[in-house]
Write an enzyme that holds these catalytic residues in place. Structure first.
Site, PDB file in Angstrom:
ATOM      1  N   HIS A  10     -68.565   1.973   4.058  1.00 39.36           N
ATOM      2  CA  HIS A  10     -67.191   2.210   4.493  1.00 39.36           C
ATOM      3  C   HIS A  10     -66.207   1.476   3.576  1.00 39.36           C
ATOM      4  CE1 HIS A  10     -63.867   1.222   7.541  1.00 39.36           C
ATOM      5  NE2 HIS A  10     -63.800   2.529   7.380  1.00 39.36           N
ATOM      6  N   ARG A  11     -65.451   2.244   2.786  1.00 46.59           N
ATOM      7  CA  ARG A  11     -64.559   1.695   1.757  1.00 46.59           C
ATOM      8  C   ARG A  11     -65.343   0.839   0.766  1.00 46.59           C
ATOM      9  NH1 ARG A  11     -59.884  -0.529   5.892  1.00 46.59           N
ATOM     10  NH2 ARG A  11     -60.272   1.057   7.461  1.00 46.59           N
ATOM     11  N   GLU A  37     -67.708   5.836   1.300  1.00 46.69           N
ATOM     12  CA  GLU A  37     -66.540   6.445   1.943  1.00 46.69           C
ATOM     13  C   GLU A  37     -65.313   5.792   1.338  1.00 46.69           C
ATOM     14  OE1 GLU A  37     -63.237   6.505   4.982  1.00 46.69           O
ATOM     15  OE2 GLU A  37     -64.286   4.790   4.070  1.00 46.69           O
ATOM     16  N   ASP A  39     -60.669   6.302   0.815  1.00 47.22           N
ATOM     17  CA  ASP A  39     -59.424   6.916   1.298  1.00 47.22           C
ATOM     18  C   ASP A  39     -58.564   7.287   0.098  1.00 47.22           C
ATOM     19  OD1 ASP A  39     -59.714   5.967   4.280  1.00 47.22           O
ATOM     20  OD2 ASP A  39     -60.052   4.186   3.049  1.00 47.22           O
ATOM     21  N   HIS A  52     -56.440   2.491   1.451  1.00 46.77           N
ATOM     22  CA  HIS A  52     -56.466   2.874   2.865  1.00 46.77           C
ATOM     23  C   HIS A  52     -55.090   2.915   3.510  1.00 46.77           C
ATOM     24  CE1 HIS A  52     -56.757   2.126   7.227  1.00 46.77           C
ATOM     25  NE2 HIS A  52     -57.794   2.951   7.149  1.00 46.77           N
ATOM     26  N   GLU A 112     -61.755  10.560   2.523  1.00 45.37           N
ATOM     27  CA  GLU A 112     -60.829  10.740   3.641  1.00 45.37           C
ATOM     28  C   GLU A 112     -59.420  10.950   3.100  1.00 45.37           C
ATOM     29  OE1 GLU A 112     -58.770   8.452   7.434  1.00 45.37           O
ATOM     30  OE2 GLU A 112     -60.697   7.701   6.699  1.00 45.37           O
ATOM     31  N   LYS A 114     -55.730  10.655   3.514  1.00 35.87           N
ATOM     32  CA  LYS A 114     -54.845   9.841   4.346  1.00 35.87           C
ATOM     33  C   LYS A 114     -53.469  10.502   4.409  1.00 35.87           C
ATOM     34  CE  LYS A 114     -55.614   6.291   5.828  1.00 35.87           C
ATOM     35  NZ  LYS A 114     -56.157   5.833   7.131  1.00 35.87           N
ATOM     36  N   ASP A 232     -69.470  -1.373   7.095  1.00 34.20           N
ATOM     37  CA  ASP A 232     -68.930  -2.300   6.089  1.00 34.20           C
ATOM     38  C   ASP A 232     -70.040  -3.100   5.416  1.00 34.20           C
ATOM     39  OD1 ASP A 232     -66.431  -1.496   7.004  1.00 34.20           O
ATOM     40  OD2 ASP A 232     -66.107  -3.289   8.226  1.00 34.20           O
TER      41      ASP A 232
END
Length: 247
Positions: A10-11, A37, A39, A52, A112, A114, A232
């Site tokens: 995640h990120r 992943e 953003d 993000h 993702e 945003k 994370d």
């Protein structure tokens, strides 16, 4: 016991590195994540950048809205030292930069969009064009909380996988997802109750909860046969998966 749950960082490896930076993504690959992943938003001059928040305040040494800063202005910011001084000099990457790197790895990539707060013009087409440029069609998932955006993506590129992002315990969300052309469910962890996991599997739609960081949650979702998790801590998740697979 065979555990097939995929691990998305995640990120990037956000638990140990500054989120949405190249070092966080590279570390996630080294730690055995199956995917990353990130953003994406647009700079003032239309460059897709990986960050993000709609402002740069939390994750850089700057201040202001992403949409109000040019690519060159964004590149002057330090995106690492806020996390730890050892990461001083990390920059906000462009989507182009990340995809160029991902292409030469085995990683899956969840992008993702945003665009729930700032309606970035043409963001969908810009992202789609980059996915095609790097021939990542089979390895990419495009997701958003803005489901109008997902409808646009499906219309522009029906061959790309899209996933609805949502927070609530929706009833039979696979029906809704299919209606807008999406083929996966990315839900907030509390919505991923055992019944939902089972019914999503029966409906043939992958359920990939976020953000799964506690060891007990990682373990229970993997044992339940969840398609994937966003975490994370990719190394922690990989170790748990290995332990379960050998039990």
């Amino acid at each position: 016991m065979s555990v097939n749950t995929l691990i998305f960082a995640h990120r990037g490896a956000k638990g140990t590195h500054p989120e949405n930076t190249m070092i966080a993504f590279q570390t996630a690959e080294q730690q055995g994540a199956d995917g990353i992943e990130l953003d994406v938003q647009l700079s003032k001059d239309g460059v897709p950048v990986v960050i993000h928040d709609e402002t740069v305040d939390r994750t850089t040494n700057g201040s202001g809205w992403v949409k109000d800063m040019t690519y060159q202005e964004l590149q002057t910011l330090d995106a690492g030292s806020w996390f730890d001084p050892s990461f001083t000099g990390q920059r906000i990457p462009t989507l182009n930069e990340v995809l160029a790197w991902v292409r030469d790895t085995p990683l899956l990539i969840n992008i993702e969009l945003k665009n729930g707060i700032v309606p970035y013009p043409n963001l969908e087409q810009i992202v789609i064009d980059l996915v095609h440029r790097y021939q990542l069609e089979k390895r990419v998932i495009l997701s958003s909380f803005n489901h109008y955006s997902l409808v646009d993506i499906h219309r522009l590129a029906p061959h790309l996988e899209t996933a609805i992002l949502y927070m609530e315990g929706l009833y039979e969300p696979w029906h809704y997802a299919r209606r807008i052309g999406a083929s996966a469910l990315h839900c907030y962890l509390p919505a991923a109750v055992p019944k939902m996991i089972e019914e999503a599997k029966r409906a043939g739609m992958p359920l990939r909860p976020f953000t799964v960081n506690r060891e007990e949650d990682i373990s229970s979702l993997m044992q339940a046969g969840c398609a994937a998790i966003f975490t994370d801590w990719p190394e922690r998740a990989r170790n748990i998966r290995q332990t379960l697979s050998h039990s």
